[in-house]
Structures are given as structure tokens and as C-alpha cells.
Write an enzyme that holds these catalytic residues in place. Structure first.
Site, mmCIF file in Angstrom:
data_model
loop_
_atom_site.group_PDB
_atom_site.id
_atom_site.type_symbol
_atom_site.label_atom_id
_atom_site.label_comp_id
_atom_site.label_asym_id
_atom_site.label_seq_id
_atom_site.Cartn_x
_atom_site.Cartn_y
_atom_site.Cartn_z
ATOM 1 N N TYR A 76 1.000 -18.758 -7.107
ATOM 2 C CA TYR A 76 -0.198 -17.717 -7.633
ATOM 3 C C TYR A 76 -1.661 -17.989 -6.575
ATOM 4 C CZ TYR A 76 1.712 -17.022 -11.938
ATOM 5 O OH TYR A 76 2.817 -16.437 -13.346
ATOM 6 N N TYR B 209 -2.999 -20.064 -18.586
ATOM 7 C CA TYR B 209 -2.466 -19.251 -17.372
ATOM 8 C C TYR B 209 -3.384 -18.160 -18.157
ATOM 9 C CZ TYR B 209 1.722 -21.029 -16.235
ATOM 10 O OH TYR B 209 2.637 -21.470 -14.873
ATOM 11 N N ASN C 89 -4.013 -15.237 -19.832
ATOM 12 C CA ASN C 89 -3.700 -14.744 -21.083
ATOM 13 C C ASN C 89 -4.606 -14.959 -21.741
ATOM 14 O OD1 ASN C 89 -2.964 -12.206 -20.022
ATOM 15 N ND2 ASN C 89 -1.135 -12.544 -21.241
ATOM 16 N N ASN D 23 -7.570 -9.272 -19.532
ATOM 17 C CA ASN D 23 -6.995 -9.993 -20.570
ATOM 18 C C ASN D 23 -7.244 -11.437 -20.397
ATOM 19 O OD1 ASN D 23 -5.125 -8.208 -20.599
ATOM 20 N ND2 ASN D 23 -2.932 -8.797 -19.428
#
Length: 215
Positions: free
Chosen positions: A14, A64, A66, A112
């Protein structure tokens, strides 16, 4: 204590993606302050520096995107940090690539990570720095876009955005969110106005060049 949170996803796959611009801002800021963000606590990694008699914690959630709220709420509760001392940095598709905006409060929009933070805190009344990443082309999937990397043509704009966001953090810590909004947001408007004022001259120059060619 102030808590400065940068949002992103953990993992080398990422690194450099649009969704990780919050992490990149904290990396830049930690380098400037001469610290590392490596202490594992409350579903994240943190690093602390002191400036002007104040203690500032930089934090990256490791849950992560979310579930970013787990880390933020955990740190806020553990260190008893007041809501007005929280600042979250994240990517925003509703801003043009490279634009930076400081806000005192607001909704999560389509993000999110912000949605998770608001849900865990039970309150949207906290400051944030939004870094524009632009919108995907019509027909493109949003998830693929935000998890994609910036093209080389956008590198300079995003590097400048990261530096501008870091300035916003310094102003927020020292002088509060109102002054951060005034300085960061107004500076961008001034730059846009300056750019707009240049356009007639550029057009005139182009017309003059064409005239010279025809002569």
C-alpha cells in the site's frame, strides 16, 4: 497532549497509494521532528515529540483503513486527550489533486476511515486536514482508484501537499484550528487567484507569438 493521526493501510503493497497520503504526511513530519513512529499501542504505532512546551503524538492505525476508529478511540481514552486536540489527516476525492483544506468538523463523506473514527468516538466535532487526490475517471471503480498510485505527473503536487499539511499540523498545535484554517485555506485561495490573474497575460503572449509568426 495533541494527537495527530494519519490514515492509511499497513503493508508495503500500500506504500505510495492515494489512500496512504495520511501516512506519508506523518512520515514527512516525523522526519522533520527527528522521531520514529514505531511504538505499538492501541491498534496502532505512535511516536512523540515535544514543541513549545507541548507533547505531540503522531499515530498510524494498524487496523487497515476501515477500522481506524479502534486506534483513535483507544489512544484518546488511554491518554485522556480532549477532542479539540485531535487532528486527523486523510485523502479526499472531493478535492482536486494536491489541494489541502483544514476543517474544524464535518461528516465522513465517502471515507471509510473517517466513518470508523466518528463511529468509535461518537462525535464528528474534531479537526481534520483533507488532502485532495482527485476523482477517478468516469466508469472507474473507486476502490481501485484510491488503492492505486499517483502518476509521475502528480508527484510534485502531492509532495507540496504533504509539506503544506505538515505546516497545518504545526499551526494547529501552536495556535489552534482557526488560525490553521485561515493560513492554510486562505493561502490556497490566494495561489489560485494569482494563477487566474496570470492567464490573461499568458493568452496575450500566445496571441503575440502567433501574430509575430504571421508577420
Amino acid at each position: 497532549m495533541h494527537l495527530i493521526v494519519g490514515l492509511g493501510n499497513i503493508g508495503k503493497e500500500y506504500d505510495g497509494t492515494r489512500h496512504n497520503i495520511g501516512f506519508e504526511t506523518l512520515d514527512y513530519l516525523s522526519g522533520k521532528k527527528g522521531i520514529t513512529i514505531t511504538k505499538k499501542e492501541q491498534h496502532g504505532v505512535t511516536g512523540v515529540y515535544r514543541e513549545d512546551g507541548q507533547k505531540i503524538m503522531l499515530a498510524k492505525p494498524t487496523t487497515y483503513m476501515n477500522n481506524s476508529g479502534l486506534c483513535v478511540a483507544g489512544l484518546m481514552n488511554f491518554y485522556d486527550i480532549p477532542l479539540e486536540n485531535l487532528l486527523v489527516i486523510y485523502d479526499d476525492i472531493d478535492l482536486a489533486t494536491g489541494d489541502v483544506r483544514v476543517r474544524q468538523r464535518g461528516s465522513a463523506g465517502t471515507h471509510n476511515g473517517m466513518r470508523s473514527i466518528i463511529q468509535h468516538l461518537g462525535n464528528p466535532e474534531f479537526s481534520r486536514i483533507r488532502i485532495g487526490i482527485g476523482r477517478p475517471r468516469l466508469g472507474s471503480e473507486l476502490v481501485h482508484y484510491v488503492l492505486g498510485r499517483f502518476p509521475k505527473s502528480e508527484f510534485t503536487a502531492m509532495e507540496n501537499a504533504v509539506m503544506e499539511a505538515a505546516k497545518g499540523v504545526d499551526i494547529f498545535v501552536k495556535d489552534g484550528v482557526d488560525l490553521a484554517m485561515n493560513r492554510i485555506n486562505v493561502r490556497k485561495k490566494a495561489d489560485q487567484k494569482k494563477h487566474a490573474e496570470k492567464k490573461p497575460d499568458e493568452k496575450k503572449t500566445a496571441e503575440s507569438n502567433e501574430l509575430e509568426k504571421s508577420e
